[in-house]
Design a protein around this motif. Structure first.
Motif, PDB file in Angstrom:
ATOM      1  N   ALA A   1       0.837  -1.199   0.000  1.00  0.00           N
ATOM      2  CA  ALA A   1       0.000   0.000   0.000  1.00  0.00           C
ATOM      3  C   ALA A   1       0.872   1.249   0.000  1.00  0.00           C
ATOM      4  CB  ALA A   1      -0.919  -0.013   1.216  1.00  0.00           C
ATOM      5  N   LEU A   2       1.917   1.254   0.834  1.00  0.00           N
ATOM      6  CA  LEU A   2       2.809   2.416   0.892  1.00  0.00           C
ATOM      7  C   LEU A   2       3.517   2.612  -0.443  1.00  0.00           C
ATOM      8  CD1 LEU A   2       3.550   4.469   2.998  1.00  0.00           C
ATOM      9  CD2 LEU A   2       5.517   3.125   3.581  1.00  0.00           C
TER      10      LEU A   2
ATOM     11  N   LEU B   1       2.457   1.709  -3.386  1.00  0.00           N
ATOM     12  CA  LEU B   1       1.521   2.192  -4.406  1.00  0.00           C
ATOM     13  C   LEU B   1       1.233   3.678  -4.220  1.00  0.00           C
ATOM     14  CD1 LEU B   1      -0.904  -0.808  -4.625  1.00  0.00           C
ATOM     15  CD2 LEU B   1       0.663  -0.028  -6.352  1.00  0.00           C
ATOM     16  N   ALA B   2       1.166   4.117  -2.960  1.00  0.00           N
ATOM     17  CA  ALA B   2       0.969   5.551  -2.727  1.00  0.00           C
ATOM     18  C   ALA B   2       2.145   6.338  -3.305  1.00  0.00           C
ATOM     19  CB  ALA B   2       0.825   5.823  -1.234  1.00  0.00           C
ATOM     20  N   LEU B   3       3.364   5.803  -3.114  1.00  0.00           N
ATOM     21  CA  LEU B   3       4.537   6.465  -3.692  1.00  0.00           C
ATOM     22  C   LEU B   3       4.446   6.494  -5.213  1.00  0.00           C
ATOM     23  CD1 LEU B   3       7.429   5.108  -1.495  1.00  0.00           C
ATOM     24  CD2 LEU B   3       6.823   7.474  -1.846  1.00  0.00           C
ATOM     25  N   VAL B   4       3.960   5.380  -5.825  1.00  0.00           N
ATOM     26  CA  VAL B   4       3.835   5.343  -7.285  1.00  0.00           C
ATOM     27  C   VAL B   4       2.883   6.425  -7.755  1.00  0.00           C
ATOM     28  CG1 VAL B   4       2.985   3.986  -9.202  1.00  0.00           C
ATOM     29  CG2 VAL B   4       4.440   2.928  -7.522  1.00  0.00           C
ATOM     30  N   VAL B   5       1.766   6.592  -7.033  1.00  0.00           N
ATOM     31  CA  VAL B   5       0.804   7.624  -7.437  1.00  0.00           C
ATOM     32  C   VAL B   5       1.443   9.002  -7.378  1.00  0.00           C
ATOM     33  CG1 VAL B   5      -1.337   8.745  -6.772  1.00  0.00           C
ATOM     34  CG2 VAL B   5      -1.212   6.285  -6.813  1.00  0.00           C
ATOM     35  N   ARG B   6       2.218   9.251  -6.320  1.00  0.00           N
ATOM     36  CA  ARG B   6       2.884  10.566  -6.194  1.00  0.00           C
ATOM     37  C   ARG B   6       3.915  10.755  -7.307  1.00  0.00           C
ATOM     38  NH1 ARG B   6       2.079  14.758  -4.704  1.00  0.00           N
ATOM     39  NH2 ARG B   6       4.107  15.219  -3.810  1.00  0.00           N
TER      40      ARG B   6
ATOM     41  N   HIS C   1       3.877   9.405 -10.252  1.00  0.00           N
ATOM     42  CA  HIS C   1       3.167   9.637 -11.508  1.00  0.00           C
ATOM     43  C   HIS C   1       2.705  11.078 -11.598  1.00  0.00           C
ATOM     44  CE1 HIS C   1      -0.398   9.460 -14.216  1.00  0.00           C
ATOM     45  NE2 HIS C   1       0.481   8.797 -14.946  1.00  0.00           N
TER      46      HIS C   1
END
Lengths: 117, 179
Positions: A90-91, A93-98, A100
């Motif tokens: 989860a952490l 994926l949050a980094l991936v969103v940021r 992106h």
């Protein structure tokens, strides 16, 4: 022949470990890297659980009529590991969103090029 | 499972990768039931196949769904994986045989738990007894980890929301100015 089959569970585990490692190292896409990381983690679950199995035993829930149980300790450790694993994902994926949002891409090669420019 | 992992390595569509990941988790849960780890199998099916897949799909919705092709030939990673893998296979020769009750790992504290867990904790499920009672501090640490991860995700995503709000405010200001 039985000796070869006796180590089969370890070999499958090792293949899964190496498959996950390969995805993490070779692929540049961050979502795919995270899927590889989760494959790596799940193969470790298998590595822990399979030595705890006792042939002829049953799940470690005490009930009359059963004498032989599998080892409960790895199950406990892996229950903890599963939850920690999903927290990691989860952490990440949050980094991936940021990332992106900041760079407009989720390929690490492209991000490095933008950093170099 | 081996086939599914090969599929994940080869697929370039990230939707396919995520769905194959879910299938992989369900297969793993089935294997865990066979290995007598029913609690772990249930958790893996719920968390691994359910929650992780949903999280990954949400991220794909926010980003893009195709992977760029590999830029350089993956010779070195492949070599590293093969070397490590063969070293590990070599190491399995020394491991105790599969499934015997008198293997060292099954003779340490596990018999104590199996004999005394029901007496001492009144729970017939030994896994629950060990998780909540004998190794309760582990579980406390696990909860700390989830809590920290949750805070991290919230911080990362709240910055994003704030910036979007700033953009909207700026847009509104701009349009008023135009009018």
């Amino acid at each position: 022949m039985t000796e070869i089959l006796a180590d089969l569970n370890y070999w499958v585990t090792i293949f899964l470990l190496m498959g996950g490692l390969y995805i993490i190292v070779a692929h540049g896409n961050m979502v795919k890297k995270l899927v590889g990381l989760s494959i790596f983690q799940t193969s470790v679950y298998l590595l822990f659980i399979s030595p705890g199995k006792v042939l002829g035993g049953t799940a470690p829930i005490i009930a009359p009529g059963f004498e032989l149980y599998s080892n409960p300790l790895p199950h406990v450790l892996i229950l903890t590991a599963i939850v920690v694993g999903v927290a990691t994902i989860a952490l990440g994926l949050a980094l991936v969103v940021r990332i992106h949002e900041a760079y407009g891409t989720i390929e690490d090669d492209e991000v490095q090029e933008m950093e170099a420019d | 499972m081996v086939v599914v992992v090969i599929g994940i390595i080869r697929a370039h569509n990230l939707f396919a990768v995520v769905i194959l990941g879910g299938a992989y988790s369900f297969l793993l849960a089935t294997v865990l039931v066979v290995l007598d780890a029913v609690d772990v199998a249930m958790t893996e099916a719920a968390v691994g196949a359910g929650m992780s897949t949903v999280l990954l799909l949400a991220v794909l919705h926010l980003t893009r769904t195709r992977e760029a092709p590999l830029r350089h030939a993956p010779a070195i990673p492949l070599l590293v994986c093969l070397l490590t893998g063969s070293a590990l296979v070599y190491a399995t020769v020394d491991l105790p045989p599969f499934g015997l009750a008198d293997n060292p790992q099954n003779q340490h504290v596990a018999p104590y738990y199996l004999e005394n867990a029901e007496k001492e904790t009144k729970s017939p499920n030994v896994v629950t007894a060990v998780l909540a009672s004998y190794r309760g501090y582990d579980t406390l640490g696990e909860v700390t980890v989830i809590f920290t991860a949750g805070i991290g995700v919230l911080i990362l995503l709240s910055r994003r929301r704030r910036r979007r709000r700033d953009l909207i405010v700026k847009d509104e200001g701009g349009s008023k100015h135009d009018a």
